[in-house]
Enzyme design. Structure first.
Site, PDB file in Angstrom:
ATOM      1  CG  ASP A 295      23.137  46.253   5.953  1.00  0.00           C
ATOM      2  OD1 ASP A 295      24.255  45.737   6.190  1.00  0.00           O
ATOM      3  OD2 ASP A 295      22.873  47.443   6.224  1.00  0.00           O
ATOM      4  CE1 TYR A 469      27.073  52.361   8.150  1.00  0.00           C
ATOM      5  CE2 TYR A 469      29.109  52.122   9.370  1.00  0.00           C
ATOM      6  CZ  TYR A 469      27.961  52.825   9.103  1.00  0.00           C
ATOM      7  OH  TYR A 469      27.692  53.987   9.774  1.00  0.00           O
ATOM      8  CG  HIS A 470      27.998  43.804   7.680  1.00  0.00           C
ATOM      9  ND1 HIS A 470      27.767  43.209   8.902  1.00  0.00           N
ATOM     10  CD2 HIS A 470      29.169  44.476   7.809  1.00  0.00           C
ATOM     11  CE1 HIS A 470      28.744  43.540   9.745  1.00  0.00           C
ATOM     12  NE2 HIS A 470      29.607  44.307   9.109  1.00  0.00           N
ATOM     13  N   PRO A 471      26.116  45.330   3.320  1.00  0.00           N
ATOM     14  CG  PRO A 471      26.452  47.032   1.745  1.00  0.00           C
ATOM     15  CD  PRO A 471      26.796  46.629   3.154  1.00  0.00           C
TER      16      PRO A 471
END
Length: 553
Positions: A295, A469-471
């Site tokens: 992330d 919020y970039h998993p």
């Protein structure tokens, strides 16, 4: 309709893939648990903070307590709605850097170098940039995904861009084109004042153009159904009943980097010991399922403003009501922008080939929960490192499909993370100390002038860093003989037949910047792998600082 293909997830990868399959004459069913995306909270760009905090649109995931962040559990929003996370995200459009994809290829994702993926970015795009510069030859012009730039009417946007240049980083007219490094205008999936999610770009046009070929089914996917080692359908619950939807050709998982590994494990594909602990029959022992979780973390540095020119003057019930009314009537005004209209990408040190820090500038000092700074008028920059070496895992809490998975990012576990964060804070302060910001910066709100030493910066990061919020990465792509790979370069799940993955789960490593654009590209490209075709590679060479080995800027 008897489906040839079932796609689980109506988000960025799934919608793009379903569109291309239907366009090619295939019959496709898309399974999506979430409901309609119609409504101002989703469609109005300026309302972006609302849908990701609404249970009707968000799965409501959160990480396990993270030791590197004072034991805090971080929110991990994922879209539970038509359009998936593209319907609740910040609408920022970033392709990633060309070198990101060359790294993918080096790690075993054959056929996924930048030369291979560039044609798919271009096929997806309908680019509306160029009025203030850009690289038209690097961009797409007739794709479904409209990409625009904000008007940058607030003088703070251009002041930020100028400050970046004064700090020595240069200007980029198009960070999605030849040159990412530098400061310049930011792009967004916004069109005519509306959020241009994949629901608007891909699903609705497909349903209108080919109603006999594509169908969206509202149901909860429970697991993939196999017969003789081949995926033949998906077990779902809908209307209080459990049933099996069957696909005559293939099943494609595009349920997010959180729900896709969960579905794989519930279906018997994953680490054998973990599946056995939950009484799940093992179909394929793939230890990489759920692992490699990555992330982006970010903080926002906030500054009090000397002049009342920020968005704070609208941050009250009347102001928000007027913005909303104007947008409802005309789809214009402040409601038609996500307010992220200026950005920067820089390298944190010499010897780093391409940018590893990203900036989003926002002309108000406000938290993600919508609470404005007590200082009143202010502004902030969201910033953070792009390529952490820390890795986490998604695992099962139980064999019950209704249980949320366990998400452990293992943030800040690698010692290099701390070094990188100290550079982020100090380099960012240099930008805001430039002459272009003199007329605007009153003083630093967060972390504040007293935060100077390594230990103080580390403490600030532990307490204030949040997920961007970039998993991604939980079903990593690689060669079939790689024991930790989950899918091969065609997106096929290794060890079974008839099952693919087409979302950010397959990323070998997180890309520079926001992940919606790369996730859409994955859907576009995996569709062609399914159809047995490919676009010709384009060997465009990105700009790399000529003195990157010896200079930081």
């Amino acid at each position: 309709m008897k489906a040839e293909y079932i796609v689980v997830g109506a988000g960025s990868g799934g919608a793009a893939l379903a569109y291309r399959l239907a366009q090619a004459g295939k019959r496709v069913q898309v399974i999506e648990f979430g409901g309609s995306d119609i409504g101002p909270f989703i469609q109005m760009p300026a309302a972006l903070s609302y849908p990701m905090n609404m249970p009707m649109y968000d799965w409501g995931f959160a990480s396990e307590p993270e030791p590197g962040l004072n034991g805090r559990s971080l929110a991990t929003p994922r879209g539970k709605v038509i359009g998936g996370s593209s319907s609740i995200n910040g609408m920022v459009y970033v392709r990633g850097h060309a070198c990101d994809y060359d790294h993918w290829a080096d790690q075993g994702a054959d056929g996924w170098s930048y030369a291979d993926v560039l044609p798919y970015f271009k096929r997806a795009e309908h680019w509306h940039g160029g009025a203030d510069g850009g690289d038209a030859d690097w961009r797409g012009h007739d794709g479904p995904l409209h990409i625009s730039r904000g008007p940058r009417k607030n003088p703070l946007f251009d002041a930020f861009i100028q400050a970046g240049q004064q700090a020595g980083y240069g200007y980029t007219a198009d960070y999605n084109g030849e040159r990412q490094e530098g400061f310049g205008p930011m792009e967004a999936t916004i069109y005519k004042g509306r959020r241009w999610s994949v629901a608007n770009a891909y699903l609705r046009p497909a349903l209108k153009a080919w109603p006999d070929r594509i169908e969206v089914i509202r149901a909860m996917a429970r697991k993939v159904v196999f017969e003789d080692g081949r995926a033949v359908g998906v077990e779902v619950s809908r209307g209080g009943k459990i049933e099996v939807l069957r696909a005559s050709s293939e099943v494609v998982l595009a349920a997010s980097s959180i729900n896709t590994p969960k579905l794989l494990m519930l279906s018997g594909i994953g680490p054998a010991d973990h599946l056995a602990q939950h009484g799940i029959d093992i179909l394929a022992d793939r230890p990489g399922v759920g692992g490699n979780l990555q992330d982006h973390l970010e903080v926002y540095l906030q500054f009090a403003a000397k002049e009342p020119i920020t968005l704070y003057k609208h941050w009250n019930l009347l102001g928000k009501g007027m913005i909303g009314a104007q947008w409802l009537l005309t789809k214009s005004g402040l409601g038609g922008s996500n307010q992220f209209e200026a950005c920067g990408f820089i390298r944190s040190d010499k010897g780093i080939e391409y940018p590893d820090i990203q900036y989003h500038f926002l002309p108000i000092a406000v938290r993600y929960d919508g609470k404005a700074s007590a200082e009143g008028h202010g502004f902030q920059v969201h910033c953070g490192p792009m390529r952490s070496k820390s890795r986490g895992r998604v695992s099962l809490n139980s064999a019950d499909p209704m249980d949320k998975p366990k998400i452990f990012f293992n943030y800040m576990n690698h010692p290099d993370d701390w070094t990188e964060w100290r550079k982020v804070i100090r380099l960012t302060r240099e930008v805001f100390a430039q002459p272009a910001m003199d007329a605007h910066v009153k003083h630093e709100i967060q972390p504040g002038a007293a935060c100077q030493s390594d230990a103080q910066i580390d403490a600030f990061v532990r307490e204030h860093a949040e997920s961007a919020y970039h998993p991604c990465g939980t079903a990593r792509m690689g060669r079939a003989d790689d024991p930790d790979a989950v899918v091969d370069p065609d997106g096929r799940v290794i060890g079974v037949n008839g099952l693919r993955v087409a979302d950010s789960s397959i990323f070998p490593r997180v890309t520079n910047g926001n992940l919606n654009g790369p996730s859409i590209m994955v859907g576009e490209k995996i569709a062609d792998h399914i159809l047995g075709r490919s676009l010709p590679a384009e060997n465009a060479q990105p700009w790399i600082h000529p003195q990157w080995q010896a200079q930081q800027r």
